[in-house]
Design a protein around this motif. Structure first.
Motif, mmCIF file in Angstrom:
data_model
loop_
_atom_site.group_PDB
_atom_site.id
_atom_site.type_symbol
_atom_site.label_atom_id
_atom_site.label_comp_id
_atom_site.label_asym_id
_atom_site.label_seq_id
_atom_site.Cartn_x
_atom_site.Cartn_y
_atom_site.Cartn_z
ATOM 1 N N LYS A 1 -59.827 -3.091 -11.292
ATOM 2 C CA LYS A 1 -59.980 -4.384 -11.665
ATOM 3 C C LYS A 1 -60.807 -4.538 -12.701
ATOM 4 O O LYS A 1 -61.280 -5.538 -13.099
ATOM 5 N N GLY A 2 -61.784 -3.303 -12.812
ATOM 6 C CA GLY A 2 -62.921 -3.690 -13.731
ATOM 7 C C GLY A 2 -64.131 -2.717 -12.999
ATOM 8 O O GLY A 2 -63.962 -1.815 -12.036
ATOM 9 N N THR A 3 -65.257 -2.912 -13.771
ATOM 10 C CA THR A 3 -66.431 -2.194 -13.468
ATOM 11 C C THR A 3 -67.537 -3.163 -12.753
ATOM 12 O O THR A 3 -67.745 -4.410 -13.195
ATOM 13 N N ILE A 4 -68.335 -2.549 -11.770
ATOM 14 C CA ILE A 4 -69.322 -3.021 -11.019
ATOM 15 C C ILE A 4 -70.544 -2.149 -11.400
ATOM 16 O O ILE A 4 -70.572 -1.058 -10.806
ATOM 17 N N LYS A 5 -71.524 -2.941 -11.640
ATOM 18 C CA LYS A 5 -72.953 -2.240 -11.815
ATOM 19 C C LYS A 5 -73.837 -3.211 -10.858
ATOM 20 O O LYS A 5 -73.915 -4.033 -10.868
ATOM 21 N N PHE A 6 -74.637 -2.142 -10.194
ATOM 22 C CA PHE A 6 -75.797 -2.873 -9.440
ATOM 23 C C PHE A 6 -77.171 -1.760 -9.336
ATOM 24 O O PHE A 6 -77.040 -0.558 -9.457
ATOM 25 N N THR A 7 -78.055 -2.501 -9.548
ATOM 26 C CA THR A 7 -79.535 -1.787 -9.590
ATOM 27 C C THR A 7 -79.798 -1.345 -8.157
ATOM 28 O O THR A 7 -79.281 -1.991 -7.154
ATOM 29 N N LEU A 8 -80.118 -0.114 -8.077
ATOM 30 C CA LEU A 8 -80.418 0.497 -6.824
ATOM 31 C C LEU A 8 -82.124 0.179 -6.547
ATOM 32 O O LEU A 8 -82.775 0.783 -7.473
ATOM 33 N N ASN A 9 -82.435 -0.348 -5.805
ATOM 34 C CA ASN A 9 -83.813 -0.541 -5.330
ATOM 35 C C ASN A 9 -84.503 0.686 -4.703
ATOM 36 O O ASN A 9 -84.937 0.582 -3.434
ATOM 37 N N GLU A 10 -84.850 1.715 -5.648
ATOM 38 C CA GLU A 10 -85.368 2.872 -5.042
ATOM 39 C C GLU A 10 -86.888 2.662 -4.664
ATOM 40 O O GLU A 10 -87.272 3.427 -3.621
ATOM 41 N N ASP A 11 -87.363 1.726 -5.320
ATOM 42 C CA ASP A 11 -88.850 1.535 -5.105
ATOM 43 C C ASP A 11 -89.061 0.925 -3.504
ATOM 44 O O ASP A 11 -89.825 1.170 -2.911
ATOM 45 N N LEU A 12 -88.116 0.198 -3.081
ATOM 46 C CA LEU A 12 -88.192 -0.586 -1.980
ATOM 47 C C LEU A 12 -87.397 -0.209 -0.716
ATOM 48 O O LEU A 12 -87.843 -0.379 0.357
ATOM 49 N N ASN B 1 -79.868 8.342 0.097
ATOM 50 C CA ASN B 1 -78.604 8.442 0.905
ATOM 51 C C ASN B 1 -77.415 8.248 -0.003
ATOM 52 O O ASN B 1 -76.426 9.101 -0.233
ATOM 53 N N PHE B 2 -77.314 6.944 -0.608
ATOM 54 C CA PHE B 2 -76.185 6.499 -1.340
ATOM 55 C C PHE B 2 -75.978 7.339 -2.950
ATOM 56 O O PHE B 2 -74.980 7.730 -3.181
ATOM 57 N N ILE B 3 -77.293 7.723 -3.388
ATOM 58 C CA ILE B 3 -77.238 8.223 -4.635
ATOM 59 C C ILE B 3 -76.636 9.751 -4.244
ATOM 60 O O ILE B 3 -75.907 10.481 -4.874
ATOM 61 N N GLU B 4 -77.111 10.397 -3.140
ATOM 62 C CA GLU B 4 -76.601 11.490 -2.770
ATOM 63 C C GLU B 4 -75.080 11.735 -2.402
ATOM 64 O O GLU B 4 -74.361 12.547 -3.021
ATOM 65 N N LEU B 5 -74.577 10.611 -1.972
ATOM 66 C CA LEU B 5 -73.129 10.518 -1.748
ATOM 67 C C LEU B 5 -72.354 10.506 -3.035
ATOM 68 O O LEU B 5 -71.301 10.919 -3.238
ATOM 69 N N ALA B 6 -72.883 9.715 -3.803
ATOM 70 C CA ALA B 6 -72.429 9.322 -5.149
ATOM 71 C C ALA B 6 -72.217 10.566 -5.798
ATOM 72 O O ALA B 6 -71.180 10.847 -6.451
ATOM 73 N N GLU B 7 -73.119 11.214 -5.993
ATOM 74 C CA GLU B 7 -73.209 12.490 -6.922
ATOM 75 C C GLU B 7 -72.418 13.716 -6.349
ATOM 76 O O GLU B 7 -72.155 14.461 -7.042
ATOM 77 N N LYS B 8 -72.160 13.729 -4.772
ATOM 78 C CA LYS B 8 -71.056 14.399 -4.418
ATOM 79 C C LYS B 8 -69.832 14.068 -4.553
ATOM 80 O O LYS B 8 -68.893 14.817 -4.117
ATOM 81 N N ASN B 9 -69.537 12.892 -5.434
ATOM 82 C CA ASN B 9 -68.204 12.265 -5.563
ATOM 83 C C ASN B 9 -67.632 11.760 -4.080
ATOM 84 O O ASN B 9 -66.366 11.861 -4.010
ATOM 85 N N PHE B 10 -68.445 11.719 -3.117
ATOM 86 C CA PHE B 10 -67.830 11.163 -1.891
ATOM 87 C C PHE B 10 -67.231 9.777 -2.176
ATOM 88 O O PHE B 10 -66.032 9.955 -1.372
ATOM 89 N N TYR B 11 -67.575 8.860 -2.817
ATOM 90 C CA TYR B 11 -66.721 7.830 -2.838
ATOM 91 C C TYR B 11 -65.810 7.775 -3.885
ATOM 92 O O TYR B 11 -64.848 6.713 -3.642
#
Length: 145
Positions: free
Chosen positions: A12-23, A30-40
């Motif tokens: 249906k299209g692209t969704i982009k969101f900022t990851l609040n790594e600082d807060l 955890n989310f980045i690790e899963l995404a980089e392993k192509n989990f999602y």
């Protein structure tokens, strides 16, 4: 540290969101690790609650699955659900049970503040978020920046 961006490609299209790594460093890592392993990649949004949330990230597509790792509840008063577009980790009744499932709010959800870890906010594609229904697929989830 500059906060990176998550990109979810759907039919249906692209969704982009900022990851609040600082807060929310534990939750975003955890989310980045899963995404980089192509989990999602290829997983479905299994939940759609009109005016409330879309939810995805369950490996079974049912809302009952998790990854191998559980993370502690990470909340801060600086990250609130607010209006539509908050990205947060789903969990069971155990506050420290978040794993891989996440949701994106479709409306006001302040009653969740302090109980669920908000770790991002939609910056592009909120119109796409609002068209997602149960069964829609995340073709890919990547990290930019």
């Amino acid at each position: 540290m500059a906060n990176r961006t998550a990109v979810i490609e759907t039919s249906k299209g692209t969704i982009k969101f900022t990851l609040n790594e600082d807060l929310a460093p534990i939750t975003t890592a955890n989310f980045i690790e899963l995404a980089e392993k192509n989990f999602y990649d290829g997983l479905k949004f299994h939940r759609y609650e009109p005016g409330f949330v879309i939810q995805g990230g369950c490996p079974y597509g049912t809302g009952t699955g998790s990854s191998d790792k559980k993370i502690p509840l990470e909340v801060t008063p600086n990250l609130k659900h607010g209006e539509a577009g908050a990205v947060a980790m789903a969990r069971s009744s155990d506050p420290n049970s978040a794993s891989c499932q996440f949701y994106i709010t479709l409306g006001q959800a302040a009653f969740l503040d302090g109980n669920y870890a908000v770790f991002g906010r939609v910056t592009e594609g909120l119109d796409v978020v609002k068209t997602i229904r149960a069964g829609d697929v995340m073709n890919s989830v990547t990290i930019e920046g």
